[in-house]
Design a protein around this motif. Structure first.
Motif, PDB file in Angstrom:
ATOM      1  N   ARG A 278     -12.785   7.776   1.718  1.00 14.26           N
ATOM      2  CA  ARG A 278     -11.375   7.498   2.079  1.00 14.26           C
ATOM      3  C   ARG A 278     -10.978   6.957   0.815  1.00 14.26           C
ATOM      4  NH1 ARG A 278      -9.835   5.476   7.820  1.00 14.26           N
ATOM      5  NH2 ARG A 278      -8.067   5.386   6.654  1.00 14.26           N
TER       6      ARG A 278
ATOM      7  N   GLY B 121      -9.219   4.412  -1.536  1.00 13.20           N
ATOM      8  CA  GLY B 121      -9.243   2.890  -1.511  1.00 13.20           C
ATOM      9  C   GLY B 121      -9.177   2.178  -2.707  1.00 13.20           C
TER      10      GLY B 121
ATOM     11  N   SER C  85     -13.050   0.574  -2.627  1.00 13.55           N
ATOM     12  CA  SER C  85     -13.014  -0.513  -1.556  1.00 13.55           C
ATOM     13  C   SER C  85     -12.650  -0.016  -0.174  1.00 13.55           C
ATOM     14  CB  SER C  85     -12.090  -1.632  -1.750  1.00 13.55           C
ATOM     15  OG  SER C  85     -10.925  -1.565  -1.925  1.00 13.55           O
ATOM     16  N   ARG C  86     -13.096  -0.650   1.184  1.00 17.59           N
ATOM     17  CA  ARG C  86     -12.568  -0.387   2.268  1.00 17.59           C
ATOM     18  C   ARG C  86     -11.471  -1.372   2.532  1.00 17.59           C
ATOM     19  NH1 ARG C  86     -12.423   3.743   2.083  1.00 17.59           N
ATOM     20  NH2 ARG C  86     -13.765   4.512   0.436  1.00 17.59           N
TER      21      ARG C  86
ATOM     22  N   THR D 229     -16.165  -4.252  -0.961  1.00 14.30           N
ATOM     23  CA  THR D 229     -17.166  -3.275  -1.199  1.00 14.30           C
ATOM     24  C   THR D 229     -18.158  -3.822  -1.086  1.00 14.30           C
ATOM     25  OG1 THR D 229     -17.131  -4.535  -3.527  1.00 14.30           O
ATOM     26  CG2 THR D 229     -15.698  -2.702  -3.301  1.00 14.30           C
TER      27      THR D 229
ATOM     28  N   ASP E 287      -9.738   0.441   7.677  1.00 14.75           N
ATOM     29  CA  ASP E 287     -10.913   1.241   7.914  1.00 14.75           C
ATOM     30  C   ASP E 287     -11.537   0.675   9.178  1.00 14.75           C
ATOM     31  OD1 ASP E 287     -10.346   3.320   5.933  1.00 14.75           O
ATOM     32  OD2 ASP E 287     -11.052   1.537   4.359  1.00 14.75           O
ATOM     33  N   ARG E 288     -11.436  -0.727   9.258  1.00 14.81           N
ATOM     34  CA  ARG E 288     -12.240  -1.644  10.037  1.00 14.81           C
ATOM     35  C   ARG E 288     -11.336  -2.739  10.746  1.00 14.81           C
ATOM     36  NH1 ARG E 288     -17.558  -5.097   9.453  1.00 14.81           N
ATOM     37  NH2 ARG E 288     -18.135  -4.909  11.657  1.00 14.81           N
TER      38      ARG E 288
END
Length: 137
Positions: free
Chosen positions: A62, A64, A72-73, A85, A126-127
């Motif tokens: 995805r 980032g 990165s997320r 990361t 993402d989270r």
């Protein structure tokens, strides 16, 4: 009646991304990498895409922000968003989030992907990790 958008082939998407000033390069090969994958970069952000087998685009990583050469997320802790990361975690600034959002929207437009309303309003994480209840994930 809704209009049907013509499905773009993977090669058409690669050429469209190149013409819209995206940096398109083969993804670095590693243990979990898909052969024939490409990394697409713009605005300090990146995503990895590959051919899905039927000629369409498959998003492997995805979009980032790129930190230390790694995508990165976005991690949302309720009070602050972070860029994470495998080696680094930093607080996300408005400029980071704006760049990720703009990159994602341009990538969807160029690849002919569906643009969802809630994602078009701003950056989604993402989270989500909230610390409101101790001992519960």
């Amino acid at each position: 009646m809704a209009k049907k958008t013509p499905q773009l082939s993977f090669n058409d998407v690669l050429s469209a991304l190149g013409s819209q000033r995206f940096d398109v390069a083969p993804a670095q090969e590693g243990a979990k990498r898909t052969p024939g994958a490409f990394q697409v970069r713009k605005f300090g952000c990146a995503a990895e895409i590959a051919d899905a087998g039927d000629g369409t685009v498959l998003v492997l990583a995805r979009p980032g922000y790129v930190l230390g050469g790694e995508i990165s997320r976005i991690l949302d802790r309720g009070y602050q968003k972070f860029l994470k990361t495998s080696r680094l975690e930093i607080p996300a600034t408005a400029d980071h989030l704006r760049a990720i959002h703009e990159f994602s929207e341009e990538l969807k437009q160029a690849s002919g992907a569906t643009s969802l309303y809630n994602e078009s309003l701003g950056t989604t994480s993402d989270r989500y990790v909230y610390d409101r209840v101790k001992g519960r994930e």
